[in-house]
Design a protein around this motif. Sequence first.
Motif, mmCIF file in Angstrom:
data_model
loop_
_atom_site.group_PDB
_atom_site.id
_atom_site.type_symbol
_atom_site.label_atom_id
_atom_site.label_comp_id
_atom_site.label_asym_id
_atom_site.label_seq_id
_atom_site.Cartn_x
_atom_site.Cartn_y
_atom_site.Cartn_z
ATOM 1 N N ASN A 100 3.548 -9.980 -3.932
ATOM 2 C CA ASN A 100 2.106 -9.925 -3.116
ATOM 3 C C ASN A 100 2.018 -8.734 -2.282
ATOM 4 O OD1 ASN A 100 0.079 -12.155 -4.030
ATOM 5 N ND2 ASN A 100 2.050 -13.083 -4.233
ATOM 6 N N PHE A 101 3.219 -8.603 -1.486
ATOM 7 C CA PHE A 101 3.392 -7.519 -0.396
ATOM 8 C C PHE A 101 4.222 -6.380 -0.547
ATOM 9 C CE2 PHE A 101 2.090 -11.633 1.153
ATOM 10 C CZ PHE A 101 0.841 -11.452 1.882
ATOM 11 N N GLY A 102 4.952 -6.540 -1.646
ATOM 12 C CA GLY A 102 5.843 -5.456 -2.043
ATOM 13 C C GLY A 102 7.141 -5.153 -1.078
ATOM 14 N N VAL A 103 7.624 -4.201 -1.333
ATOM 15 C CA VAL A 103 8.727 -3.408 -0.417
ATOM 16 C C VAL A 103 8.220 -2.188 0.418
ATOM 17 C CG1 VAL A 103 11.167 -2.798 -0.105
ATOM 18 C CG2 VAL A 103 10.434 -4.413 -1.755
ATOM 19 N N SER A 104 7.885 -2.296 1.708
ATOM 20 C CA SER A 104 7.215 -1.280 2.494
ATOM 21 C C SER A 104 8.109 -0.026 2.636
ATOM 22 C CB SER A 104 6.706 -1.770 3.801
ATOM 23 O OG SER A 104 6.083 -0.838 4.297
ATOM 24 N N ILE A 135 0.878 -3.845 5.717
ATOM 25 C CA ILE A 135 1.650 -2.983 4.650
ATOM 26 C C ILE A 135 0.993 -3.237 3.244
ATOM 27 C CG2 ILE A 135 3.985 -3.146 5.621
ATOM 28 C CD1 ILE A 135 4.520 -5.305 3.625
ATOM 29 N N THR A 136 -0.073 -3.885 3.240
ATOM 30 C CA THR A 136 -1.066 -3.947 1.861
ATOM 31 C C THR A 136 -2.663 -3.489 2.139
ATOM 32 O OG1 THR A 136 -1.474 -6.230 2.640
ATOM 33 C CG2 THR A 136 0.210 -5.819 1.189
ATOM 34 N N GLN A 137 -3.055 -3.327 3.329
ATOM 35 C CA GLN A 137 -4.446 -2.888 3.739
ATOM 36 C C GLN A 137 -4.509 -1.642 3.542
ATOM 37 O OE1 GLN A 137 -6.588 -5.181 4.048
ATOM 38 N NE2 GLN A 137 -8.318 -4.012 4.674
ATOM 39 N N THR A 138 -5.477 -1.092 3.069
ATOM 40 C CA THR A 138 -5.968 0.066 2.622
ATOM 41 C C THR A 138 -7.219 0.754 3.206
ATOM 42 O OG1 THR A 138 -6.982 -0.461 0.545
ATOM 43 C CG2 THR A 138 -4.806 -0.045 0.429
ATOM 44 N N SER A 139 -7.899 -0.068 3.888
ATOM 45 C CA SER A 139 -9.044 0.582 4.674
ATOM 46 C C SER A 139 -8.824 -0.189 6.145
ATOM 47 C CB SER A 139 -10.306 -0.006 4.047
ATOM 48 O OG SER A 139 -10.384 -1.448 4.079
ATOM 49 N N ASN A 164 0.761 -1.274 0.053
ATOM 50 C CA ASN A 164 0.158 -0.236 -0.079
ATOM 51 C C ASN A 164 0.810 1.339 -0.033
ATOM 52 O OD1 ASN A 164 0.986 0.060 2.883
ATOM 53 N ND2 ASN A 164 -0.973 -0.489 3.589
ATOM 54 N N LYS A 165 2.281 1.090 -0.040
ATOM 55 C CA LYS A 165 3.241 2.115 0.023
ATOM 56 C C LYS A 165 2.867 3.165 1.234
ATOM 57 C CE LYS A 165 4.718 0.302 -3.503
ATOM 58 N NZ LYS A 165 5.596 -0.551 -3.515
ATOM 59 N N LEU A 166 2.378 2.918 2.347
ATOM 60 C CA LEU A 166 1.823 3.976 3.376
ATOM 61 C C LEU A 166 3.083 3.861 4.408
ATOM 62 C CD1 LEU A 166 -1.838 2.730 4.022
ATOM 63 C CD2 LEU A 166 -0.898 4.689 2.420
ATOM 64 N N GLY A 167 3.227 4.829 5.064
ATOM 65 C CA GLY A 167 4.016 5.363 6.247
ATOM 66 C C GLY A 167 3.565 4.530 7.517
#
Length: 253
Positions: free
Chosen positions: A142-146, A207-211, A34-37
């Motif tokens: 599936n989870f990327g690099v956060s 690191i993937t959830q957006t809600s 989700n690329k969130l901090g």
Amino acid sequence: MTVRVRFQPGLKPKIEKHAMHDQSSHGSWARGGNKLGTEEIMALHKKTDGQQQKIYDAERTLLKDKRPKILAPKFDKKREDFGTEQEYKKAFKEYSKAWDSWARNEAKQIQSKLGEKHLNGTPKGVKEYVDAVLETDYWKENFGVSPIGKPFVKSMNSNNQQGRWEVGRKFTYFRGWEYINYLAIDRIFTRNEATILHELAHFGTAITQTSRYESHGAEFARNYINITTNIASAEAGIELRNAYIKSGVKIAD
């Protein structure tokens, strides 16, 4: 087997990477991360956790006793039976070491080649295993690099927790407030692959959830099943899914 979120008292979360916006169009699964901090990830955690006990109950049913029951060495001699204080301390140290080895063997549950290669019962082995999982093509896709990086891995001595993943902020005397992102495994469960993957599922969900979501909600359950299937084995994934369904764990939204 839990996740904790720490907030700095008295302050609202500060957005690190980009302005908070309506993410409802993103869905509950952000493939690749989700690329969130840290602050945004913290803000997505709900305080409630309605499925936690069902998750724990389901996972307890999967514990396998593959070895003959071994009793821990007993230290049944009285202190007065030893000639010196040093002899007593030496004997007790040997007993403690033997008991730890026995307990780790009892908790051993390795299901993959990665586990066999790295999980040797030491904190270093757990770190090597976690790093190896996060470097797999499956995890990256599936989870990327956060942006918050890999979790710091450490061992702990706990009477009631096999492991935990924690994200947030803590105050240190020398550095003041700083962000934390760590995965801790009880020393007895350093050869238990399921425990480590459980905590990695918390990290992967965050690191993937957006809600907004609960720590042991449907999102976590799906991720843990998926991670177990792809990292441990398809058989282990099926067993976990069936155990969740039997215990009434919600998997679908």
